[in-house]
Design an enzyme around this catalytic site. Structure first.
Site, PDB file in Angstrom:
ATOM      1  N   ASP A  40       0.690  -1.201  -0.025  1.00 18.29           N
ATOM      2  CA  ASP A  40      -0.044  -0.175   0.015  1.00 18.29           C
ATOM      3  C   ASP A  40       0.923   1.146   0.088  1.00 18.29           C
ATOM      4  O   ASP A  40       0.550   2.112  -0.365  1.00 18.29           O
ATOM      5  CB  ASP A  40      -0.935  -0.076   1.213  1.00 18.29           C
ATOM      6  CG  ASP A  40      -0.313   0.065   2.542  1.00 18.29           C
ATOM      7  OD1 ASP A  40       0.983  -0.038   2.621  1.00 18.29           O
ATOM      8  OD2 ASP A  40      -1.162   0.265   3.512  1.00 18.29           O
ATOM      9  N   SER A  41       2.159   1.109   0.134  1.00 22.81           N
ATOM     10  CA  SER A  41       3.252   2.193   0.024  1.00 22.81           C
ATOM     11  C   SER A  41       2.846   2.619  -1.615  1.00 22.81           C
ATOM     12  O   SER A  41       3.425   3.928  -1.866  1.00 22.81           O
ATOM     13  CB  SER A  41       4.460   1.706   0.091  1.00 22.81           C
ATOM     14  OG  SER A  41       4.919   0.449  -0.630  1.00 22.81           O
ATOM     15  N   ASP A  79      -0.688  -6.562  -0.248  1.00 22.02           N
ATOM     16  CA  ASP A  79      -0.883  -5.834   1.114  1.00 22.02           C
ATOM     17  C   ASP A  79      -2.305  -5.223   1.249  1.00 22.02           C
ATOM     18  O   ASP A  79      -2.774  -4.596   0.205  1.00 22.02           O
ATOM     19  CB  ASP A  79       0.051  -4.414   0.950  1.00 22.02           C
ATOM     20  CG  ASP A  79       0.666  -3.902   2.477  1.00 22.02           C
ATOM     21  OD1 ASP A  79       0.181  -4.538   3.488  1.00 22.02           O
ATOM     22  OD2 ASP A  79       1.464  -2.940   2.376  1.00 22.02           O
ATOM     23  N   LYS A 109      -0.604  -9.559   3.065  1.00 23.25           N
ATOM     24  CA  LYS A 109       0.027  -8.944   4.298  1.00 23.25           C
ATOM     25  C   LYS A 109      -0.735  -8.018   5.013  1.00 23.25           C
ATOM     26  O   LYS A 109      -1.726  -7.183   4.351  1.00 23.25           O
ATOM     27  CB  LYS A 109       1.245  -7.995   3.866  1.00 23.25           C
ATOM     28  CG  LYS A 109       2.111  -7.398   5.152  1.00 23.25           C
ATOM     29  CD  LYS A 109       3.275  -6.784   4.732  1.00 23.25           C
ATOM     30  CE  LYS A 109       3.268  -5.203   4.042  1.00 23.25           C
ATOM     31  NZ  LYS A 109       2.589  -4.338   5.219  1.00 23.25           N
ATOM     32  N   GLU A 111      -1.214  -5.184   8.360  1.00 21.62           N
ATOM     33  CA  GLU A 111      -0.556  -4.410   9.453  1.00 21.62           C
ATOM     34  C   GLU A 111      -0.867  -4.943  10.684  1.00 21.62           C
ATOM     35  O   GLU A 111      -2.496  -4.828  10.865  1.00 21.62           O
ATOM     36  CB  GLU A 111      -0.810  -2.949   9.091  1.00 21.62           C
ATOM     37  CG  GLU A 111       0.154  -2.607   8.194  1.00 21.62           C
ATOM     38  CD  GLU A 111       0.074  -0.899   7.878  1.00 21.62           C
ATOM     39  OE1 GLU A 111      -0.219  -0.080   8.809  1.00 21.62           O
ATOM     40  OE2 GLU A 111       0.783  -0.550   6.939  1.00 21.62           O
ATOM     41  N   GLU A 178       9.149  -3.369  10.993  1.00 21.58           N
ATOM     42  CA  GLU A 178       9.686  -2.074  10.357  1.00 21.58           C
ATOM     43  C   GLU A 178       9.819  -0.988  11.490  1.00 21.58           C
ATOM     44  O   GLU A 178       9.163  -0.785  12.511  1.00 21.58           O
ATOM     45  CB  GLU A 178       8.256  -1.593   9.723  1.00 21.58           C
ATOM     46  CG  GLU A 178       8.660   0.029   9.036  1.00 21.58           C
ATOM     47  CD  GLU A 178       7.647   0.189   8.099  1.00 21.58           C
ATOM     48  OE1 GLU A 178       7.696   1.468   7.455  1.00 21.58           O
ATOM     49  OE2 GLU A 178       6.345  -0.457   7.674  1.00 21.58           O
TER      50      GLU A 178
END
Length: 268
Positions: A40-41, A79, A109, A111, A178
């Protein structure tokens, strides 16, 4: 071909990079990178947002499908964007499954936090491989008050260790750490039976991940824990400037770029 089980069994460091389009993904795959993360970056790196929060399911699904079409060997991980999981468990599982069914991702993935342990378990139970993510979680930027290093006091460090173990027990096949202290990342890595992949987490994780823009030198800013291994931004500027000059001076298109059909007569 990289598999989730293969990552757990390997001894060499794991390499992971983001990619958001087919040409980039193809290059990353050809280089032998183990995991391609459709992160999502993309919000910051490709879509022009100032955070990851506006990124949608449709954004990630479309770009995951493009990446998957270009990749032969790497593991493709989608993500899950903000609010696509963690609100309702059934919706979380359906959204994750859509990346596998509709975009050909190999895994997702998420968070992670206390609220995602059972979500991870449920996804794993129905056959969706989950990569967990602890430490700095950019989707929580408003709660965290910025993008600062996490796990820097004893209580916060112990919480990360506890949550890492809980997600591993829930079935996560790997864990991204991270922007945490290197000694904390080393402790988590030592404690887990699943591989850890660090970004700004020191050298003692089982692998490393960076955003592709940072690695190739495409962005106008990079975080302090990244490394620029190229200058794609500078090369693109040079090429675009040369194209502009060539068109304005009449040097392009030249004779070798042009075809004249001799059978056509009296066209003007």
């Amino acid at each position: 071909m990289t598999t989730t089980r293969g990552l757990r069994d390997r001894e060499e460091p794991i390499t992971m990079l983001t990619a958001y389009d087919a040409p980039t993904a193809g290059i990353v795959d050809e280089a032998g990178i183990d995991v391609v993360l459709v992160g999502d970056s993309m919000g910051n790196a490709a879509l022009g947002y100032d955070s990851t929060l506006p990124v949608t399911m449709a954004d990630v699904r479309s770009r995951t499908a493009a990446v998957a079409r270009a990749v032969d060997d790497a593991l493709v991980v989608a993500d899950m964007p903000f609010l696509s999981f963690g609100v309702d468990e059934a919706d979380s599982v359906r959204n994750a499954g859509a990346f596998l069914k509709e975009a050909d991702a190999d895994a997702v993935k998420i968070e992670s936090g206390p609220h995602t342990v059972e979500t991870t378990r449920r996804m794993t139970d129905v056959g969706i491989p989950v990569m967990a993510h602890l430490g700095l979680t950019p989707q929580h930027v408003n709660r965290l008050g910025g993008y600062s290093r996490q796990g820097t006091d004893q209580d916060a460090a112990e919480e990360i260790i506890e949550l890492a173990g809980a997600h591993a027990d829930a079935g996560a096949f790997s864990l991204v750490l991270e922007h945490v202290p290197a000694n904390l990342a080393a402790a988590v890595t030592e404690a887990l039976s699943i591989p850890t992949i660090g970004i700004g987490a020191g050298p003692d994780t089982d692998g490393q991940v960076l955003v592709i823009n940072d690695v190739v030198g495409l962005g106008d800013w990079s975080p302090p824990f990244s490394e620029q291994f190229g200058d794609v931004r500078g090369e693109m500027r040079r090429a675009v400037a040369e194209y502009k000059t060539a068109v304005e001076t009449g040097a392009f298109p030249a004779e070798e770029h042009t075809h004249v059909e001799e059978s056509l007569e009296d066209l003007y």
